[in-house]
Design a protein around this motif. Structure first.
Motif, PDB file in Angstrom:
ATOM      1  N   ARG A 101       1.002  -1.249  -0.045  1.00  0.00           N
ATOM      2  CA  ARG A 101      -0.099  -0.085   0.028  1.00  0.00           C
ATOM      3  C   ARG A 101       0.859   1.341  -0.033  1.00  0.00           C
ATOM      4  O   ARG A 101       1.680   1.133   0.961  1.00  0.00           O
ATOM      5  CB  ARG A 101      -0.878  -0.157   1.267  1.00  0.00           C
ATOM      6  N   GLN A 102       0.811   1.988  -0.980  1.00  0.00           N
ATOM      7  CA  GLN A 102       1.670   3.113  -1.212  1.00  0.00           C
ATOM      8  C   GLN A 102       1.786   4.123  -0.205  1.00  0.00           C
ATOM      9  O   GLN A 102       3.060   4.292   0.359  1.00  0.00           O
ATOM     10  CB  GLN A 102       1.460   3.871  -2.664  1.00  0.00           C
ATOM     11  N   LYS A 103       0.658   4.340   0.451  1.00  0.00           N
ATOM     12  CA  LYS A 103       0.695   5.499   1.282  1.00  0.00           C
ATOM     13  C   LYS A 103       1.434   4.986   2.638  1.00  0.00           C
ATOM     14  O   LYS A 103       2.068   5.830   3.229  1.00  0.00           O
ATOM     15  CB  LYS A 103      -0.761   5.838   1.689  1.00  0.00           C
ATOM     16  N   ARG A 104       1.332   3.693   2.922  1.00  0.00           N
ATOM     17  CA  ARG A 104       1.830   3.218   4.028  1.00  0.00           C
ATOM     18  C   ARG A 104       3.409   2.617   3.868  1.00  0.00           C
ATOM     19  O   ARG A 104       4.175   2.431   4.942  1.00  0.00           O
ATOM     20  CB  ARG A 104       1.039   2.012   4.576  1.00  0.00           C
TER      21      ARG A 104
ATOM     22  N   THR B 291      -0.917  -6.764  -4.011  1.00  0.00           N
ATOM     23  CA  THR B 291      -1.512  -5.438  -3.867  1.00  0.00           C
ATOM     24  C   THR B 291      -2.882  -6.082  -4.298  1.00  0.00           C
ATOM     25  O   THR B 291      -3.277  -6.854  -5.037  1.00  0.00           O
ATOM     26  CB  THR B 291      -0.812  -4.538  -5.008  1.00  0.00           C
TER      27      THR B 291
ATOM     28  N   SER C 241      -5.342  -3.302  -5.253  1.00  0.00           N
ATOM     29  CA  SER C 241      -5.555  -2.285  -6.190  1.00  0.00           C
ATOM     30  C   SER C 241      -4.912  -2.022  -7.310  1.00  0.00           C
ATOM     31  O   SER C 241      -3.510  -2.249  -7.043  1.00  0.00           O
ATOM     32  CB  SER C 241      -5.717  -0.854  -5.232  1.00  0.00           C
TER      33      SER C 241
ATOM     34  N   ASP D  63      -2.075   0.810  -6.463  1.00  0.00           N
ATOM     35  CA  ASP D  63      -1.114   0.119  -5.642  1.00  0.00           C
ATOM     36  C   ASP D  63      -0.010  -0.864  -6.525  1.00  0.00           C
ATOM     37  O   ASP D  63       1.021  -0.712  -6.464  1.00  0.00           O
ATOM     38  CB  ASP D  63      -1.466  -0.595  -4.647  1.00  0.00           C
TER      39      ASP D  63
ATOM     40  N   ASP E 168       3.724  -1.977   6.232  1.00  0.00           N
ATOM     41  CA  ASP E 168       3.463  -0.788   6.937  1.00  0.00           C
ATOM     42  C   ASP E 168       4.248  -0.860   8.353  1.00  0.00           C
ATOM     43  O   ASP E 168       3.723  -0.345   9.468  1.00  0.00           O
ATOM     44  CB  ASP E 168       1.689  -0.707   7.490  1.00  0.00           C
TER      45      ASP E 168
END
Length: 417
Positions: free
Chosen positions: A12-15, A41, A43, A46, A242
């Motif tokens: 997950r890119q944001k994490r 992934t 999505s 992602d 994460d």
């Protein structure tokens, strides 16, 4: 010295962007030798980020979609080393636009025939070939060897005519195709055949698992366990995507402890936001009761922290406010006989002989079933601290933007220091 390989199930890119900076720093310092990023992934966004961000593809599950693998042009051949038993698919996508591409199937139909098709570019995203006629087909019995990496050479001559050789055997040449402007190449396996690409020299490598599996992680363990000879001397680290803090100054000590204590099946870091670790952290006085009560999770699984975004928020905020960024346990090593979350763990390559895990719950297999079978404990190592952002049940109500911002600031100050 045994190579150190970090395995991460992405992503997950944001994490994961914070973790990426820590890992690059550890690799620059020579602490980690290789990073294997497994694309699990969920999505498309992602998946596209993982594809862009991380190294060349090394492995693809049998149901993984096409992945980019270079280009060809007149007198600039593409050379592949491909470990696959059947159904090697090569997509030739001519430069200059157009709506179609050409698909070479090598060793299809149970490794008995090879074929060439013309398909719309939408065919790159799915496996359905019903009703698509072959432009060319020939019998190629046993063309792909299961016993050695197959040497694939796709050449384009000066007139733009492509030809294919497999293991020094001429498979075909197609004068009706014009690749004089060059073409992009994509590859995949299929029909039960995974694909491993050799000659991948990058220290960061991408592994593409089969999509849409509920618990896909067995694929990674099976990959390493089935290549025991190549990996038996390695030390493996596995971390969640994460992990948002890593004490880089203590990482080498953690690896050395793992290397010199073979009796443990796995060794866990001292993890912030991990139910078992939080219980021991509080017993040691590292987490005051004012932050909350962190009970011993029943059987090492679940518990109030695992279930609660509010408790996770409070624990993260407390840790972020500490000066030491360390929540010591009652002793340097806690031996453990129950389940625990595997947010950041290490194992020895020689134990891969026991780690061809079945489909299902890899956490239970590694921390309960395998230790019971081998009559060997697991351990938690106090002096190496990492922070794990969240469990699934904590997602609703987690102060995501606040925590990512705070951990990003901590990462930048930690690495700069």
């Amino acid at each position: 010295m045994a190579p150190v390989i970090l395995v991460t199930f992405a992503g997950r890119q944001k994490r994961m962007e914070i973790l990426t900076r820590y890992v690059h720093s550890a690799m620059d310092a020579g602490i980690i030798d290789e990073w294997h990023v497994w694309d699990f992934t969920r999505s498309q966004e992602d998946h596209e980020w993982v594809t862009r961000e991380f190294g060349p593809v090394r492995f693809m599950g049998s149901d993984a979609p096409y992945q980019s693998k270079g280009s060809v042009a007149p007198n600039q051949p593409l050379r592949l080393s491909a470990t696959i038993t059947n159904d090697l698919h090569i997509a030739i996508i001519p430069n200059g636009g157009g709506d179609d591409y050409f698909e070479l199937v090598v060793g299809g139909w149970n490794n008995s025939h090879s074929a060439l098709r013309k398909l719309p570019r939408s065919g790159l995203t799915h496996f359905d070939r019903d009703g698509v006629p072959a432009l060319w087909m020939r019998a190629t019995p046993g063309i792909l060897s299961p016993g050695t990496p197959n040497q694939i050479v796709l050449n384009v001559d000066a007139a733009g005519v492509p030809s294919l050789h497999v293991n020094n055997v001429a498979i075909g040449s197609w004068s009706e195709l014009d690749i004089s402007a060059g073409a992009s190449i994509m590859v995949r396996g299929g029909w039960g055949a995974s694909l491993e690409l050799g000659n991948v020299r990058s220290r960061i490598q991408r592994f593409v698992g089969n999509p849409n599996e509920h618990m896909p992680y067995w694929q990674a363990y099976h990959f390493y366990a089935s290549r025991l000879q190549a990996f038996s001397d390695s030390i493996f680290l596995k971390c969640d995507d994460d992990i948002v803090y890593m004490d880089l100054e203590k990482l080498s000590d953690f690896i050395e402890f793992r290397r010199t204590n073979p009796k443990y099946v796995i060794v866990s870091a001292n993890v912030v936001n991990n139910g078992v670790c939080a219980h021991w952290q509080q017993l040691a006085g590292s987490i005051p009761e004012a932050v909350g009560h962190f009970e011993r999770p029943p059987g090492g699984f679940g518990g109030s922290l695992w279930q609660s975004a509010a408790r996770a928020n409070e624990l993260h905020d407390y840790f972020l406010q500490t000066n030491s960024k360390h929540l010591p346990l009652p002793s340097k090593v806690i031996e453990w006989q129950e389940r625990q979350s595997i947010n950041f763990i290490a194992w020895l390559g020689k134990d891969l002989v026991h780690m061809a895990l079945p489909k299902g719950d890899d956490e239970r297999a590694l921390t309960v079933d395998l230790p019971d079978l081998l009559n060997r404990p697991t351990a938690i190592y106090s002096d190496f601290t990492v922070s794990h952002l969240s469990f699934g049940p904590q997602e609703q109500g987690l102060a995501l933007d606040h925590l990512i911002g705070a951990y990003d600031e901590l990462m930048r100050s930690s690495i700069a220091a």
